[in-house]
Motif scaffolding. Structure first.
Motif, PDB file in Angstrom:
ATOM      1  N   THR A 153      77.748  25.940  65.801  1.00 37.69           N
ATOM      2  CA  THR A 153      78.643  26.976  65.309  1.00 37.69           C
ATOM      3  C   THR A 153      79.308  27.679  66.487  1.00 37.69           C
ATOM      4  N   PRO A 154      80.617  27.930  66.477  1.00 39.21           N
ATOM      5  CA  PRO A 154      81.260  28.672  67.562  1.00 39.21           C
ATOM      6  C   PRO A 154      80.600  30.032  67.749  1.00 39.21           C
ATOM      7  N   ALA A 155      80.584  30.486  69.001  1.00 39.59           N
ATOM      8  CA  ALA A 155      79.928  31.749  69.315  1.00 39.59           C
ATOM      9  C   ALA A 155      80.683  32.923  68.714  1.00 39.59           C
ATOM     10  N   ALA A 156      79.937  33.952  68.382  1.00 40.47           N
ATOM     11  CA  ALA A 156      80.531  35.200  67.930  1.00 40.47           C
ATOM     12  C   ALA A 156      79.710  36.342  68.510  1.00 40.47           C
ATOM     13  N   GLY A 157      80.291  37.533  68.528  1.00 44.41           N
ATOM     14  CA  GLY A 157      79.547  38.674  69.032  1.00 44.41           C
ATOM     15  C   GLY A 157      79.701  38.837  70.533  1.00 44.41           C
ATOM     16  N   PRO A 158      79.003  39.826  71.089  1.00 47.07           N
ATOM     17  CA  PRO A 158      79.222  40.190  72.491  1.00 47.07           C
ATOM     18  C   PRO A 158      78.600  39.246  73.497  1.00 47.07           C
ATOM     19  N   GLY A 159      77.633  38.437  73.115  1.00 49.39           N
ATOM     20  CA  GLY A 159      76.999  37.536  74.073  1.00 49.39           C
ATOM     21  C   GLY A 159      75.887  38.220  74.836  1.00 49.39           C
ATOM     22  N   PRO A 160      75.262  37.511  75.791  1.00 47.18           N
ATOM     23  CA  PRO A 160      74.141  38.063  76.557  1.00 47.18           C
ATOM     24  C   PRO A 160      74.573  39.253  77.400  1.00 47.18           C
ATOM     25  N   ALA A 161      73.613  40.080  77.766  1.00 49.64           N
ATOM     26  CA  ALA A 161      73.890  41.252  78.588  1.00 49.64           C
ATOM     27  C   ALA A 161      74.558  40.841  79.892  1.00 49.64           C
ATOM     28  N   GLY A 162      75.645  41.523  80.214  1.00 47.61           N
ATOM     29  CA  GLY A 162      76.346  41.279  81.464  1.00 47.61           C
ATOM     30  C   GLY A 162      77.247  40.075  81.471  1.00 47.61           C
ATOM     31  N   PHE A 163      77.333  39.361  80.355  1.00 52.53           N
ATOM     32  CA  PHE A 163      78.101  38.118  80.317  1.00 52.53           C
ATOM     33  C   PHE A 163      79.584  38.367  80.606  1.00 52.53           C
ATOM     34  N   PRO A 164      80.158  37.627  81.565  1.00 49.05           N
ATOM     35  CA  PRO A 164      81.596  37.765  81.856  1.00 49.05           C
ATOM     36  C   PRO A 164      82.420  36.931  80.880  1.00 49.05           C
ATOM     37  N   ASP A 165      83.002  37.571  79.881  1.00 48.56           N
ATOM     38  CA  ASP A 165      83.654  36.870  78.778  1.00 48.56           C
ATOM     39  C   ASP A 165      85.079  36.493  79.151  1.00 48.56           C
ATOM     40  N   GLN A 221      75.536  30.609  81.072  1.00 46.74           N
ATOM     41  CA  GLN A 221      76.154  29.282  81.061  1.00 46.74           C
ATOM     42  C   GLN A 221      76.249  28.729  79.646  1.00 46.74           C
ATOM     43  N   ALA A 222      75.196  28.924  78.863  1.00 44.60           N
ATOM     44  CA  ALA A 222      75.230  28.464  77.470  1.00 44.60           C
ATOM     45  C   ALA A 222      76.335  29.175  76.700  1.00 44.60           C
ATOM     46  N   GLU A 223      76.453  30.478  76.902  1.00 42.90           N
ATOM     47  CA  GLU A 223      77.482  31.238  76.195  1.00 42.90           C
ATOM     48  C   GLU A 223      78.882  30.813  76.617  1.00 42.90           C
ATOM     49  N   TRP A 224      79.047  30.549  77.900  1.00 44.71           N
ATOM     50  CA  TRP A 224      80.354  30.115  78.417  1.00 44.71           C
ATOM     51  C   TRP A 224      80.806  28.830  77.727  1.00 44.71           C
ATOM     52  N   ILE A 225      79.889  27.889  77.613  1.00 41.66           N
ATOM     53  CA  ILE A 225      80.227  26.604  76.999  1.00 41.66           C
ATOM     54  C   ILE A 225      80.401  26.753  75.487  1.00 41.66           C
ATOM     55  N   ARG A 226      79.565  27.565  74.861  1.00 37.88           N
ATOM     56  CA  ARG A 226      79.710  27.787  73.417  1.00 37.88           C
ATOM     57  C   ARG A 226      81.074  28.364  73.067  1.00 37.88           C
ATOM     58  N   ARG A 227      81.571  29.221  73.925  1.00 41.21           N
ATOM     59  CA  ARG A 227      82.870  29.860  73.660  1.00 41.21           C
ATOM     60  C   ARG A 227      84.052  28.968  74.048  1.00 41.21           C
ATOM     61  N   GLY A 228      83.781  27.801  74.600  1.00 39.88           N
ATOM     62  CA  GLY A 228      84.852  26.896  74.981  1.00 39.88           C
ATOM     63  C   GLY A 228      85.670  27.401  76.157  1.00 39.88           C
TER      64      GLY A 228
END
Length: 383
Positions: free
Chosen positions: A6-18, A359-366
Motif C-alpha cells: 500500500t502507498p505510504a500515508a501519514g507523517p512517516g518516522p520521526a525526523g524523516f526528510p520527506d 530508507q523504507a519510508e523513502w522507497i514506499r513514497r516513491g
C-alpha cells in the motif's frame, strides 16, 4: 512473486526528510562542533569533484557552517565539469561559487587559490574494463592537485577497499592494520593515498586521508540497494553478509573537520558507522517495515525492537521470508573499525535503525533514487 504494498500515508518516522529538498536541508545542517572547527579555518575552501554524489551536500554544509561561524569572508569554491548547470546554479543560489573545470585535462594553475581543499574525485565503476582511466583519476590526478595546493590543508576521500576482506567476527581493520587492496579500483585508490603521502613527506603538505565505507543518503547506498530488492520481491544475496554504513551528513562533517587534523605525517582515519551490519538482518528489517505498512499498522516507525525476533509477523507481504535472501554468508567482508573517528568527531547523529526506517519510508513514497547501486557485494574487486 513481487510485493503489492500500500502507498505510504501519514507523517512517516520521526525526523524523516520527506522529499529531496528536506533531505538536502538535513544533510547541510551543521553541528555546533563543525561550526566551531570551521571558524578556525585560514583561507578559502575549494571542493574538487563537487558534482558527485556527496559533493553538493558537502558544499552546502560548508557554506552554512562558515556563515554560522561568522566567516562570510571565506569562499567555498565547488569545482566540477558541471554538465548539470541546474545543480551548479542551485549551489550558487546558496552562496557557493561553482567553478567549471576539467580536472584531468585542465591546467591546475586555473584552479582557484585556497588554503583548504577537499578532494572528492574518484573512478570506481567501469574500472575493471578500463583500469588505465581508474589509475589516471585515482592516482595520477592527486599528484597534480597536491602540487597545486602544496601549502593548503587537504582532506582527501579514500576508501575502505584499500583493506583486505576480513572475518566478520572481527571488529574490522584499524588504521594500523596492513592494507591489502583487491582489484584495480582498490589498488589505484591506495595509489592515491601513496601520492598524497609522498607530497606530505617531501613537501610538508598537510594531508588527511578518509577511508570511507558506504555513505547513506536515501537516494543511494547499501540500504537503498537492499530495501529496493526487498520491496521489488527480489532475493538479497548474502554471500557478502556484512557491511559498514554511515549517514552521509556525518561523513561530510568529518571530511571538513578533518582539515584541522591534516598533517605532514598524513593523518589517516576510517570513516564509517559503529556497527557491523548483517545483510540478512537488514533484509528482514525491511521486510518487516514494508509488511507493517501493507497491513496499515504504521509507516516504518521504529518499534524499539532490534533483537532479531520477528516484527509484524501478521503482516506478511507476498514474498515469503524464506526467499528474502539467497546464498550463504562467506564469513568475510570489507569491514573497518572507525573507533578513532568516533573518538575524535563523535558518533554519527543518525543511527542505523533510524536509517532503516527512513530508507523504507523513502522507497514506499516513491521518492527519487540515483539508480547507481553500490555493488557492495562484489568480492573480487571487479567494479
Amino acid at each position: 512473486m513481487p510485493h503489492s504494498f500500500t502507498p505510504a500515508a501519514g507523517p512517516g518516522p520521526a525526523g524523516f526528510p520527506d522529499g529531496e529538498q528536506q533531505l538536502e536541508d538535513l544533510l547541510a545542517t551543521p553541528s555546533p562542533a563543525l561550526v566551531a572547527d570551521l571558524a578556525r579555518l585560514d583561507g578559502d575552501l575549494v571542493v574538487l569533484g563537487a558534482g558527485g554524489k556527496m559533493g553538493p551536500s558537502l558544499c552546502r554544509l560548508a557554506r552554512r557552517a562558515l556563515d554560522a561561524a561568522g566567516r562570510g569572508d571565506l569562499a567555498v569554491h565547488a569545482v566540477s565539469r558541471w554538465s548539470d548547470r541546474a545543480a551548479a546554479d542551485a549551489l550558487a543560489a546558496e552562496g557557493v561559487r561553482p567553478v567549471a573545470f576539467d580536472l584531468l585535462d585542465g591546467d591546475p594553475a586555473g584552479l582557484p587559490d585556497a588554503g583548504n581543499a577537499v578532494f572528492m574525485v574518484g573512478a570506481k565503476f567501469g574500472s575493471a574494463g578500463n583500469p588505465a582511466h581508474a589509475w589516471a583519476v585515482n592516482a595520477a590526478l592527486p599528484d597534480r592537485i597536491a602540487r597545486r595546493y602544496r601549502d593548503a590543508r587537504i582532506s582527501a576521500f579514500s576508501t575502505g577497499n584499500v583493506y583486505p576482506l576480513v572475518g566478520t567476527a572481527s571488529a574490522g581493520c584499524t588504521e594500523a592494520d596492513p592494507v591489502g587492496p583487491v582489484g584495480e579500483y582498490a589498488t589505484s585508490c591506495l595509489g592515491r593515498e601513496r601520492v598524497f603521502g609522498y607530497h606530505a613527506a617531501e613537501h610538508g603538505t598537510r594531508v588527511a586521508l578518509l577511508r570511507l565505507n558506504y555513505a547513506i543518503d536515501l537516494r543511494y547506498g547499501v540500504l537503498a540497494d537492499i530495501a529496493s530488492a526487498v520491496h521489488a520481491g527480489r532475493p538479497v544475496d548474502v554471500t557478502t553478509g556484512h557491511a559498514n554504513v554511515v549517514w552521509q551528513g556525518y561523513a561530510n562533517e568529518v571530511a571538513l573537520r578533518a582539515l584541522l587534523h591534516a598533517d605532514a605525517e598524513a593523518f589517516t582515519v576510517n570513516l564509517t558507522g559503529p556497527e557491523t551490519a548483517s545483510v540478512r538482518r537488514l533484509a528482514q528489517l525491511f521486510h518487516e517495515e514494508f509488511g507493517r505498512a501493507d497491513a496499515g499498522t504504521g509507516t516504518g516507525t521504529d518499534t524499539g525492537t532490534d533483537t532479531g525476533t520477528a516484527i509484524g509477523e501478521s503482516a506478511e507481504p507476498a514474498l515469503e521470508k524464506a526467499s528474502l535472501t539467497t546464498g550463504q554468508e562467506s564469513g568475510t567482508a570489507l569491514l573497518s573499525d572507525a573507533g578513532l573517528c568516533h573518538a575524535l568527531f563523535g558518533y554519527p547523529p543518525v543511527p542505523l535503525r533510524t536509517l532503516v526506517g527512513w530508507q523504507a519510508e523513502w522507497i514506499r513514497r516513491g521518492l527519487p533514487l540515483s539508480g547507481r547501486p553500490t555493488k557492495f557485494h562484489i568480492r573480487d574487486g571487479r567494479f
